[in-house]
Design a protein around this motif. Structure first.
Motif, mmCIF file in Angstrom:
data_model
loop_
_atom_site.group_PDB
_atom_site.id
_atom_site.type_symbol
_atom_site.label_atom_id
_atom_site.label_comp_id
_atom_site.label_asym_id
_atom_site.label_seq_id
_atom_site.Cartn_x
_atom_site.Cartn_y
_atom_site.Cartn_z
ATOM 1 N N PRO A 108 0.842 -1.199 0.000
ATOM 2 C CA PRO A 108 0.000 0.000 0.000
ATOM 3 C C PRO A 108 0.882 1.256 0.000
ATOM 4 O O PRO A 108 2.079 1.184 0.253
ATOM 5 N N TYR A 109 0.264 2.381 -0.310
ATOM 6 C CA TYR A 109 0.941 3.675 -0.152
ATOM 7 C C TYR A 109 -0.094 4.711 0.241
ATOM 8 O O TYR A 109 -1.097 4.790 -0.444
ATOM 9 N N PRO A 110 0.073 5.475 1.291
ATOM 10 C CA PRO A 110 1.222 5.433 2.190
ATOM 11 C C PRO A 110 1.319 4.111 2.961
ATOM 12 O O PRO A 110 0.344 3.365 3.048
ATOM 13 N N TYR A 111 2.513 3.876 3.526
ATOM 14 C CA TYR A 111 2.823 2.608 4.179
ATOM 15 C C TYR A 111 3.281 2.913 5.597
ATOM 16 O O TYR A 111 4.322 3.542 5.801
ATOM 17 N N GLY A 112 2.485 2.492 6.577
ATOM 18 C CA GLY A 112 2.804 2.821 7.973
ATOM 19 C C GLY A 112 3.314 1.619 8.757
ATOM 20 O O GLY A 112 3.377 0.506 8.244
ATOM 21 N N VAL A 113 3.625 1.861 10.027
ATOM 22 C CA VAL A 113 4.167 0.787 10.876
ATOM 23 C C VAL A 113 3.152 -0.341 11.034
ATOM 24 O O VAL A 113 3.525 -1.515 11.094
ATOM 25 N N GLU A 114 1.856 -0.007 11.070
ATOM 26 C CA GLU A 114 0.846 -1.073 11.182
ATOM 27 C C GLU A 114 0.846 -1.964 9.944
ATOM 28 O O GLU A 114 0.661 -3.191 10.051
ATOM 29 N N ASP A 115 1.052 -1.362 8.780
ATOM 30 C CA ASP A 115 1.160 -2.166 7.553
ATOM 31 C C ASP A 115 2.362 -3.100 7.657
ATOM 32 O O ASP A 115 2.306 -4.265 7.256
ATOM 33 N N ALA A 116 3.454 -2.575 8.200
ATOM 34 C CA ALA A 116 4.669 -3.388 8.323
ATOM 35 C C ALA A 116 4.447 -4.538 9.306
ATOM 36 O O ALA A 116 4.867 -5.676 9.059
ATOM 37 N N ARG A 117 3.762 -4.239 10.410
ATOM 38 C CA ARG A 117 3.494 -5.298 11.402
ATOM 39 C C ARG A 117 2.622 -6.396 10.778
ATOM 40 O O ARG A 117 2.843 -7.589 10.985
#
Ligand code: COA
Length: 179
Positions: free
Chosen positions: A46-55
């Motif tokens: 996804p974009y934007p890509y946040g820490v929750e996406d990374a988790r």
């Protein structure tokens, strides 16, 4: 060199260690992945890509059956986490597909080529794959070069693939490597 137990294979190259993604990678993943130039060349980011996406990405990666699909974190010997590489499949009968991304500060140093070659050696020699697919968006010349240098050949097929970051379809030139 490859040190592989099937549950958590690790691949070592001159500059990189390919290993299982960990929860502690999430901040570094988010920092490097939150870049349209990276995410827009992939289908799934996804974009934007946040820490929750990374988790969520790390959790999904850890839940994969490594006999079927696998994701590696790319850890640089000096810089730490720099990107990801994986072998995934859409349909059960389809061959695994190689995908990868590197954070922008690490482009242009031969690192994707180094990771890809080592991962393919592992996949064909230790993981038992005889056929690996991949593909790149038609506007991604850098990835085309990485795949060609690794030995992939164009199948001639151009698929329309949805890119989450682009929020639209992108023409995807399909390739294959036969071991
Ligand atoms: C594609 C990507 C992984 C390449 O990583 P990298 O470490 O810079 O790649 P390498 O240095 O190993 O090789 C890149 C090759 O493409 C070439 N290249 C780079 N940018 C290019 C461009 N805009 N046009 C043409 N060739 C280009 C390089 O010169 C190099 O080829 P060479 O070794 O023959 O000189 C990186 O740009 C990236 O993460 N992009 C965003 C995500 C992505 O595209 N993932 C792949 C999806 S299919």
């Amino acid at each position: 060199m490859t040190t592989a137990t099937l549950s958590a294979p690790e691949i070592l190259t001159e500059r990189l260690r390919l290993r299982r993604p960990q929860g502690a990678d999430a901040p570094a993943i988010a920092k490097l992945a939150n870049d349209f130039a990276v995410a827009s060349m992939t289908t799934r980011m996804p974009y934007p890509y946040g820490v929750e996406d990374a988790r969520a990405f790390v959790s999904l990666s850890q839940a994969l059956d490594p006999r079927q699909q696998i994701t590696f974190a790319l850890e640089h010997r000096d810089a730490g986490f720099i990107g990801c590489l994986g072998f995934h499949r859409g349909a059960a009968a389809a061959p695994v597909e190689l995908g990868y991304w590197l954070g922008r500060p690490y482009w242009g140093k031969g690192l994707a080529t180094e990771a890809t070659r080592a991962a393919l050696k592992w996949a064909t020699q230790d993981w038992g794959r005889r056929l690996v697919a991949s593909g790149h968006f038609a506007d991604n010349a850098a990835s085309a070069n990485v795949l060609i240098k690794a030995g992939f050949l164009y199948t001639g097929e151009v698929q329309k693939r949805f890119s989450r970051a682009r929020y639209g379809d992108a023409a995807t030139r399909m390739m294959v490597l036969i071991a």
